[in-house]
Enzyme design. Structure first.
Site, PDB file in Angstrom:
ATOM      1  CD  GLU A   9      -5.185  -3.930  -4.398  1.00  0.00           C
ATOM      2  OE1 GLU A   9      -5.299  -3.213  -3.393  1.00  0.00           O
ATOM      3  OE2 GLU A   9      -4.151  -4.576  -4.663  1.00  0.00           O
ATOM      4  CG  HIS A  51      -5.509  -2.300  -0.341  1.00  0.00           C
ATOM      5  ND1 HIS A  51      -4.566  -2.121  -1.329  1.00  0.00           N
ATOM      6  CD2 HIS A  51      -5.109  -1.528   0.705  1.00  0.00           C
ATOM      7  CE1 HIS A  51      -3.650  -1.265  -0.895  1.00  0.00           C
ATOM      8  NE2 HIS A  51      -3.957  -0.899   0.331  1.00  0.00           N
ATOM      9  CB  SER A  99      -0.961  -0.045   1.198  1.00  0.00           C
ATOM     10  OG  SER A  99      -1.993   0.900   1.046  1.00  0.00           O
TER      11      SER A  99
END
Length: 531
Positions: A323, A436, A190
């Site tokens: 995601e 995600h 991320s």
């Protein structure tokens, strides 16, 4: 070595011996300072090297996390004195003839949350068994890490400069822990993945690492860059009824606030700025104006990537197939609005020309409403859209630009849905698919994923750990095909983007979501992000 002691440039460190669940012994050194505490007059300043110490420093306990808002309690936690790292080594004492690859993990959290402090959250256990040295660290977050006033006292990107400082410390000292300073791989999830790309782009970081892995993160994502930080910061004094008329006055005001008030007020102005169309974290990386100091980044990421102005090292990039599950789960209002109105344009973070808005609305509806859905979920079109807007679109474009100027570049899609899917388990998301950052749970050990796992979960974990550590060792995630890794992961070719599909089986594929990819390539080529 029951009480291992290692000597680094600043002094001696006492660590401890840990064991993985498989009874593999390794050495842990925690809370090691890699920079001077950025407190007092050093608030908002670039990091400086740490001070030496006398005697033997205890490196067996967790250090402070960096100051931030705790989302669960809505209270400010952590401290400004937080620039510390952890080193985990499978082999001591060190010897020059058997140095091990080094893997440096950069935590995520939107540049405003998270930490690299606690090894129950980011444990080295899976990786360390493959004979690599693992390093985790903190970097300044939010306004403390990313206030940008275009001045030497608050240049912006301090959190990314912290990362460079940590990498410099590693270059000087990692050999003492058995790590090879000439074989360092940076990797992150991320915002950690976006950080990896930023380190590729910054001349400051050149030569400090030799391979890079960006998981579910990119410099091109709308939440990972901003040009409005100064404007946002000038709103903070208004909370207290103060009016400041210059950047100098603003800096003095912000330096005078307590840590708690500074973080709290910055989150208040951020909440007021938030728009329904997308996620924004406000104080994040920015392009610095050229000035009389060394800039971390002075060019827009897209322009630098397109022109090949970045460090050329073997590179892995990839994403999780759904995601967008994180967006529709944590921001259900976005999902309901899109389902009701079908106005995709409202959530698109690009400055679309007025004359082209109607055509873009039609193109978006065609791309997402008429697409064949792989997963039986009435919200699949919205999850795909938020997957692309917030994560996949920018990640794909950046990987393809990097591949044009660099080799090898490997790309993956992680689709496996199992017991170690990190964020899905953390937020108890009941929908099918990989959310995600979910692949992170198969690479980094986390206590929130403790419990029974299936045989297939174990195989997927062993495959990811194997590929990531192979890449760190050889620059190739599958140097040989074997029973565990029966598929050769081919790098992106000039003719197209070949990618590894990671599910219960490994498969090489091509033509990744062609309509969606075409749309975002065109968007990034033509328009500027509106962040």
């Amino acid at each position: 070595m029951s009480d291992p002691v290692v000597k680094v440039e600043e002094g001696k460190l006492k660590g401890k011996v840990n064991k993985t669940l498989n009874n593999f012994e390794y050495f842990a050194f925690k809370g090691v300072p890699y920079a001077k505490p950025p407190v007092g007059e050093l608030r908002f300043s670039v990091p400086v090297p740490p001070e030496p110490w006398e005697g033997v420093r205890d490196a067996t306990k967790n250090c402070n996390i960096c100051a931030q808002l705790d989302r669960a309690t809505q209270s400010v936690v952590g401290d400004e004195d937080c620039l510390y790292l952890n080193v985990y080594s499978p082999k001591l004492p060190a010897s020059d003839d058997s140095l091990l690859p080094v893997m440096v993990f950069i935590h995520g959290g939107g540049f405003v949350f998270g930490s690299g402090t606690d090894d129950t959250v980011h444990g080295p256990d899976f990786l360390i068994e493959k004979d690599v040295v693992v390093v985790t660290f903190n970097y300044r977050l939010g306004i403390l890490g990313f206030l940008a006033l275009n001045s030497k006292d608050a240049p912006g990107n301090m959190g990314l400069r912290d990362q460079v400082q940590a990498l410099k410390w590693i270059q000087k000292n990692i050999k003492q822990f058995g790590g090879d300073p000439n074989n360092v791989t940076i990797f992150g999830v991320s915002a950690g993945g976006a950080s990896v790309e930023y380190l590729l782009l910054s001349p400051m970081a050149k030569g400090l690492f030799h391979k890079a892995i960006a998981q579910s993160g990119s410099t091109l994502l709308p939440w990972a860059q901003s040009s409005k930080i100064k404007k946002l910061a000038h709103k903070i004094p208004l909370i207290k009824g103060n009016i400041v008329t210059s950047d100098e006055q603003l800096l003095k005001f912000l330096k005078g606030l307590s840590t708690k008030d500074l973080i709290a007020y910055s989150m208040v102005v951020l909440a007021a700025e938030a728009w329904d169309g997308g996620i924004t974290f406000g104080f994040v990386p920015t392009v610095e104006k050229s000035a009389d100091w060394e800039t971390f980044l002075d060019k827009k990421p897209y322009d630098a990537l397109a022109s090949g102005e970045f460090t050329k090292v073997p590179f892995i990039s990839g994403f999780c197939s759904r995601e967008g599950l994180i967006m529709v789960s944590l921001h259900p209002a976005r999902l309901e609005k899109l389902k009701k109105e079908k106005n995709f344009l409202e959530f698109l973070p690009f400055d679309i020309d007025e004359t082209e808005k109607q055509a873009m609305k039609t193109k978006l509806k065609t791309t997402y409403l008429e697409a064949e859905q792989k997963i039986d979920d009435e919200d699949a079109f919205a999850i795909d859209y938020f997957t692309d807007v917030d994560f996949f679109g920018g990640g794909y474009v950046s990987a393809s630009l990097i591949a044009k100027n660099n080799s090898p570049v490997y790309f993956y899609e992680f689709a496996y849905d199992g017991a170690l899917n990190y964020l899905k388990k953390k937020y108890n998301i009941p929908r099918k698919g990989a959310c995600h950052g979910d692949e992170g749970g198969y690479i980094i050990k986390s206590s929130i994923l403790d419990g029974e796992i299936s045989k297939t979960d174990e195989i997927v974990k062993n495959r990811l750990v194997g590929m990531w550590t192979n890449f760190a060792k050889y620059g190739d995630p599958t140097p040989e095909v074997n029973e565990l890794l029966p598929t050769k992961w081919e790098p992106i070719a000039e003719t197209g983007l070949a990618y590894l599909y990671i599910d219960e089986e490994l498969k090489m594929k091509e033509d990744l979501y062609p309509a969606r990819v075409k749309l975002f390539k065109e968007l990034y080529e033509k328009y500027n992000l509106s962040s």
